[in-house]
Scaffold this active site. Structure first.
Site, mmCIF file in Angstrom:
data_model
loop_
_atom_site.group_PDB
_atom_site.id
_atom_site.type_symbol
_atom_site.label_atom_id
_atom_site.label_comp_id
_atom_site.label_asym_id
_atom_site.label_seq_id
_atom_site.Cartn_x
_atom_site.Cartn_y
_atom_site.Cartn_z
ATOM 1 N N MET A 168 -7.659 -8.172 1.771
ATOM 2 C CA MET A 168 -8.524 -7.088 1.716
ATOM 3 C C MET A 168 -10.025 -7.866 2.497
ATOM 4 S SD MET A 168 -6.672 -4.796 1.455
ATOM 5 C CE MET A 168 -7.898 -3.480 1.128
ATOM 6 N N HIS A 169 -9.601 -8.518 3.650
ATOM 7 C CA HIS A 169 -10.974 -8.900 4.246
ATOM 8 C C HIS A 169 -10.698 -9.002 5.761
ATOM 9 C CE1 HIS A 169 -14.215 -11.969 4.903
ATOM 10 N NE2 HIS A 169 -13.485 -12.449 5.987
ATOM 11 N N ASN A 189 0.139 -8.956 9.735
ATOM 12 C CA ASN A 189 -0.509 -8.051 8.761
ATOM 13 C C ASN A 189 0.383 -6.875 8.362
ATOM 14 O OD1 ASN A 189 -2.779 -7.085 6.833
ATOM 15 N ND2 ASN A 189 -2.797 -5.670 8.502
ATOM 16 N N HIS A 191 0.427 -3.334 7.133
ATOM 17 C CA HIS A 191 -0.626 -2.175 6.988
ATOM 18 C C HIS A 191 -0.044 -0.762 6.810
ATOM 19 C CE1 HIS A 191 -4.123 0.103 7.622
ATOM 20 N NE2 HIS A 191 -3.802 0.830 8.806
ATOM 21 N N GLU A 260 7.169 -0.975 2.484
ATOM 22 C CA GLU A 260 6.617 -2.304 2.824
ATOM 23 C C GLU A 260 7.191 -3.431 2.240
ATOM 24 O OE1 GLU A 260 2.775 -1.275 0.674
ATOM 25 O OE2 GLU A 260 1.809 -1.087 2.508
#
Ligand SMILES: Nc1nc2c(c(=O)[nH]1)N[C@@H](CN(C=O)c1ccc(C(=O)N[C@@H](CCC(=O)O)C(=O)O)cc1)CN2
Ligand code: GAR
Length: 278
Positions: A168-169, A189, A191, A260
């Site tokens: 979370m950056h 990533n 998402h 996911e």
């Protein structure tokens, strides 16, 4: 094997000797003939032994070459690490063969994903570096130098791929330019939204609300390559997820997470398989 039974090799040996003796009967039995033939036999035995040895060495080398070098994965997390767990569980299964998660980095000390890495068998090395404490330690430090430091930690592990699994950056050029120096190193990533919608944080809640309000018809998740523009990198895997009118956010979220856990493994495998074997 029963004493009276002989092995195929011994039978072959006896046949060979019988032929050798037959030959010997037809010829003058000059002592040197025997010597030449017997040394020829000995030589042929040693040649065949050497050939066998060479063949075995060659087979072992081929096996070694076939056994690909394990592809090295670095995973970045910030939270519970259920997607990291999916990668850990998939390691060296048909879903994700010839891999090793070599490092897990978190920007939050309390991230349970660090515990998952430590509990893995064998345990996975972990790293931790949070932005705020890093900045407070030295006024000269910036978000960009933080990103470069994270990139240095990543490159030190010599990865073949970097997976952001709930990281979370938002990375600046500092990270992307630094990791970009290593050829063929891709950052992907996970998402929890479909391409082009709900970029950024809190995408699960935002997409759920948009569906319930009738603003969108489809929701889902994707794995994408990471570029500077947040969540705008090329999709690697896109998967729609079923959502029902008026169902709870929790019910939808549970279904989404199961998807996911699948696509993070598929996406990692897909990108790794693009790398030509060394
Ligand atoms: N340059 C890029 N960085 C990151 C990407 C990317 O595609 N390009 N993907 C994100 C992951 N992500 C969504 O998938 C995401 C994570 C976090 C944020 C965000 O706004 N973070 C805030 C802090 C929030 C918090 O600490 O709770 C921030 O960075 O200031 C947006 C998107 C990973 N990075
Ligand atoms: N924008 C990034 C983002 O929202 N990522 C989300 O963080 C969660 C991590 O779960 P986990 O820590 O259990 O793997 C996942 O749902 C992932 O989609």
């Amino acid at each position: 094997m029963d004493a009276h039974k002989i092995s195929a090799n011994q039978a072959k040996e006896q046949w060979w000797w019988s032929k050798f003796k037959e030959k010997d009967k037809d010829k003058d039995s000059h002592p040197w003939v025997g010597k030449v033939l017997s040394s020829a036999h000995n030589q042929s035995v040693s040649v065949s032994q050497n050939t066998t040895t060479l063949r075995m060495a060659d087979a072992a080398q081929q096996q070694q070459q076939q056994r690909r070098r394990r592809r090295r994965i670095v995973v970045l997390i910030s939270g519970s690490g259920t997607n990291l767990q999916a990668l850990i569980d998939a390691q060296n299964t048909p879903a994700l063969p010839d891999v090793e998660i070599v490092l897990v980095i978190s920007n939050r000390k309390a991230a349970y994903g660090l515990t998952r890495a430590a509990n893995a068998d064998p345990p996975i090395p972990t790293g931790y570096l949070a932005l705020q404490p890093y900045l407070k330690a030295d006024p000269k430090r910036t978000r960009d130098t933080y990103d470069v430091e994270i990139a240095r930690m990543v490159l030190e592990a010599r990865p073949d791929i970097v997976v952001l699994a709930g990281w979370m950056h938002v990375f600046s050029e500092g990270f992307l330019d630094t990791v970009g120096q290593q050829r063929q190193l891709t950052v992907i990533n996970l998402h929890p939204a479909l391409p082009g919608a709900f970029d950024g944080a809190h995408a699960i809640e935002r997409s759920y609300e948009a569906f319930q309000k009738g603003e969108v018809e489809k929701v889902g998740a994707m794995v994408h390559r990471v570029v500077k523009e947040v969540d705008r990198g090329e999709p690697v895997i896109v998967r729609e997820v079923e959502i029902k009118k008026d169902e709870s956010l929790e019910a939808y979220e549970e279904r989404l997470h199961r998807t996911e856990w699948e696509i993070i493994v598929e996406g990692t495998r897909k990108v790794l398989d693009e790398i030509p074997p060394t």
